[in-house]
Structure formats: C-alpha cells, structure tokens
Design a protein around this motif. Structure first.
Motif, PDB file in Angstrom:
ATOM      1  N   MET A   1       0.864  -1.176   0.000  1.00 43.63           N
ATOM      2  CA  MET A   1       0.000   0.000   0.000  1.00 43.63           C
ATOM      3  C   MET A   1       0.906   1.233   0.000  1.00 43.63           C
ATOM      4  SD  MET A   1      -3.048   1.176   2.570  1.00 43.63           S
ATOM      5  CE  MET A   1      -4.368   0.038   2.159  1.00 43.63           C
ATOM      6  N   ASP A   2       0.778   2.018  -1.083  1.00 35.28           N
ATOM      7  CA  ASP A   2       1.663   3.156  -1.326  1.00 35.28           C
ATOM      8  C   ASP A   2       1.104   4.429  -0.681  1.00 35.28           C
ATOM      9  OD1 ASP A   2       3.839   4.470  -2.392  1.00 35.28           O
ATOM     10  OD2 ASP A   2       3.298   4.135  -4.478  1.00 35.28           O
ATOM     11  N   ASP A   3       1.986   5.378  -0.421  1.00 35.35           N
ATOM     12  CA  ASP A   3       1.592   6.692   0.094  1.00 35.35           C
ATOM     13  C   ASP A   3       0.765   6.584   1.365  1.00 35.35           C
ATOM     14  OD1 ASP A   3       2.826   7.740  -2.170  1.00 35.35           O
ATOM     15  OD2 ASP A   3       0.964   7.762  -3.324  1.00 35.35           O
ATOM     16  N   PHE A   4       1.103   5.638   2.219  1.00 37.09           N
ATOM     17  CA  PHE A   4       0.292   5.385   3.393  1.00 37.09           C
ATOM     18  C   PHE A   4       0.299   6.578   4.338  1.00 37.09           C
ATOM     19  CE2 PHE A   4      -0.827   3.412   7.499  1.00 37.09           C
ATOM     20  CZ  PHE A   4      -2.027   2.829   7.109  1.00 37.09           C
TER      21      PHE A   4
ATOM     22  N   ALA B   1       9.868   3.063   4.457  1.00 39.57           N
ATOM     23  CA  ALA B   1       9.753   4.520   4.551  1.00 39.57           C
ATOM     24  C   ALA B   1      10.289   5.121   3.263  1.00 39.57           C
ATOM     25  CB  ALA B   1      10.535   5.044   5.746  1.00 39.57           C
ATOM     26  N   GLU B   2       9.510   6.005   2.622  1.00 38.75           N
ATOM     27  CA  GLU B   2       9.978   6.600   1.369  1.00 38.75           C
ATOM     28  C   GLU B   2      10.524   8.007   1.600  1.00 38.75           C
ATOM     29  OE1 GLU B   2       6.517   6.014  -1.369  1.00 38.75           O
ATOM     30  OE2 GLU B   2       5.802   7.917  -0.621  1.00 38.75           O
ATOM     31  N   GLY B   3      11.365   8.451   0.689  1.00 41.45           N
ATOM     32  CA  GLY B   3      11.887   9.816   0.762  1.00 41.45           C
ATOM     33  C   GLY B   3      12.878  10.048   1.886  1.00 41.45           C
TER      34      GLY B   3
HETATM   35 CA    CA Z   1       4.827   6.560  -2.596  1.00 37.96          CA
END
Ligand code: CA
Ligand code: C2E
Ligand code: CA
Ligand code: CA
Length: 279
Positions: A178-181, A235-237
């Motif tokens: 699940m992206d951009d959670f 964790a992105e970014g």
């Molecule tokens: Ca994302």
C-alpha cells in the motif's frame, strides 16, 4: 461593465484554449512515445535497514519528449489516465520492469524484488490480472519477485471490488504494497482486512520526522501497528542520516530515498554495489 465582462470572457477562453492545446499536444506526444519506445524506466533501490543491503528496486517511469522536454510521471500518468492510454502505458512499464529484472538475474545478480506502481484507473481495468500474469510469463519470472504498489487512495471507494482484485493478485503469487500510506485517511482496519504485505509511509511524514513530534508519533504508530498485523514497513523519501537513525531505532524494515540512492538507469542497477552506505 458589459465590455469588461466580454474582455474577461475572452481572457478566460484564450487561457482555456491554451491549456487545452497543451493537453492535446501532450496526449499526441504520449501516443507517439508509446509507439516508438519513448518511455523509459529508472530504478530506485529499496534498502533493508538491518543489513544495509539493497533488496529491491522501485520502477519509476521516465519520459523526455523531443519538443516538450522532460515530462514528470505525475503529469503524464494523469494524462494517460484521462485519455485512456493508461492500460497501454501500464502494460509497457510492467513489461520493461520484468524484462530488466530477468536480465539482472541472468547476469548473476542476487535475487531482488521489483516494485511497480499501479495507478488508480489501471487497478480498475478488467484485464489487470491478465496483464500481470502475461508480463511474468514473458520474462519467466517467479511471481514473488514482483511487488505491485497501489496507493492508499484507491481503497477509499469500491471496497468490495478492490478486495476481489487484491485477492486475485495474491493468488497469482505477487506481493502487494500500500503506497503513500497516511495520506488517504483510510481506516487502518483496511490493513487488517486486505492482503497487503507492505505499507510505504508517505514521504510527507518522513520529511520532518526528526523535528516534528507529531510526525514522529505517527510514524512510530504506523510501524508498530503494521508489525502487529504482520505487515512490513517501507519509509519513502529518506534523505538524512537522522531520519534513517530514527527509522532504524523504531524498527522500520526498509527505506528508500536519496540518502541511499536516487533512481538509476537499469544498467547501473545491474552493477550496483549491494553493500549499504551511511547506515
Ligand atoms: Ca509513494
Ligand atoms: P511514488 O510512487 O510515491 O514514487 C516515489 C517518488 O519519490 C518518485 O518520484 C521518486 O523519484 C521520489 N523520491 C524518492 N526518494 C526521494 C527522496 O529522498 N526525496 C525526494 N524529494 N523524492 C524522492 P517520481 O519518479 O517523480 O514519481 C512521482 C510519482 O509518479 C510516483 O510517486 C508515482 O505515483 C507516479 N509514478 C512514477 N512512475 C510510475 C509508473 O510507472 N506507473 C504509475 N502508475 N505511476 C508512476
Ligand atoms: Ca510508489
Ligand atoms: Ca508519493
């Protein structure tokens, strides 16, 4: 007042006209790019926080048009969704990603997972399941090496249909993230019910992690809740050592971000040093 109204209208309509023309030019160029192999894919490493090794990559679409220059994926994905090209584009990206992964494996790279983004409209396409299994078949890849990233906002509507699609994808053997959670306000109970293997914490919460106590608390609770449900956390970014330390201390499983690497062309991944840096 009448004249002013007319002037306003003319201004408005010429503005609208310019925008419409720009949109049409973009759409025509995108059609052309799809026919002529103009869409490329870059790959950003996803790193295991325990070992510091790249255990996967996310495929990110890239397009540079001869006249329009660089068009960002946010922009051309939206246009593709609006003009019905998303199915072709999505299939193309999936094929390129699967093909590149099978090349890396054939060249002797240790197995890694490849993550491919699925847009909102693409997720609702009737032939999504066929698209995915065809791409795996063509590249001769084991399904568990493919992860599909679906944004949290998709889950806000049509929950029954979503659940069915997700289950069918799971039956194929692919992994689901699940992206951009955290951005979609969806109930956390979705995570319990739906067959996701991973959540990706949106970049907006990672950014101020080290300075904003609210974001820090949120990230900590996403990690512990996901772990209670047996779901891994990415964790992105991640851009700074401080963010990385915080995430490691609180048990986050995987990170992705400029700290480790920007998205890279396929041949750079083939030779990428699997050893971590900065961790
Ligand atoms: Ca994302
Ligand atoms: P996303 O799925 O959330 O992808 C992560 C975005 O964050 C990528 O932007 C990536 O380059 C960027 N990023 C990664 N690490 C960092 C960092 O440390 N700092 C900062 N500031 N940014 C970082 P990109 O490539 O511009 O893609 C933007 C969005 O476009 C993606 O967000 C995704 O929603 C969409 N997209 C990109 N490629 C595809 C694709 O092949 N298919 C679909 N459906 N959507 C795609
Ligand atoms: Ca993504
Ligand atoms: Ca995002």
């Amino acid at each position: 007042a009448k004249d002013l109204g007319r002037a306003n209208f003319q201004f408005f309509s010429s503005e609208l006209n310019a925008r419409l023309q720009e949109r049409m030019a973009l759409e025509a160029a995108l059609r052309c790019a799809l026919r002529s192999d103009g869409i490329r894919v870059e790959y950003q490493p996803i790193v295991d926080l325990c070992t510091g090794r790249a255990v996967g990559v996310e495929a990110l679409a890239r397009w540079t048009d001869r006249h329009l220059g660089v068009v960002t994926p946010d922009r051309f994905i939206r246009v593709a969704e609006e003009c019905g090209l998303i199915s072709d584009l999505g299939r193309r990206i999936l094929q390129l990603a699967c093909r590149d992964l099978s090349h890396w494996l054939a060249a002797g790279r240790t197995a890694m997972q490849i993550s491919v983004n699925v847009s909102v409209r693409q997720f609702r396409e009737a032939d999504l399941i066929e698209q995915v299994s065809a791409a795996l078949e063509l590249a001769q890849l084991p399904p568990e090496l493919l992860c599909l990233e679906i944004t949290e906002s998709v889950m806000l509507q049509d929950t029954q249909a979503n659940e069915t699609t997700l289950r069918r994808l799971k039956e194929l053997g692919v992994s689901l993230a699940m992206d951009d959670f955290g951005t979609g306000y969806s109930s956390l109970s979705y995570l319990k019910r739906l067959p996701f293997d991973k959540v990706k914490i949106d970049r907006s919460f990672v950014r101020d992690l080290a300075v904003d106590p609210g974001d820090a608390a949120l990230v900590r609770s996403i990690i512990s809740m996901a772990h209670d449900l047996g779901i891994a956390v990415v964790a992105e970014g991640v851009e700074t050592v401080e963010q990385c330390r915080f995430l490691k201390r609180h048990g986050c499983d995987l990170i992705q971000g400029y700290l480790f690497s920007k998205p890279l062309p396929a041949d750079a991944i083939e030779t990428l040093d699997a050893e971590g840096r900065c961790l």
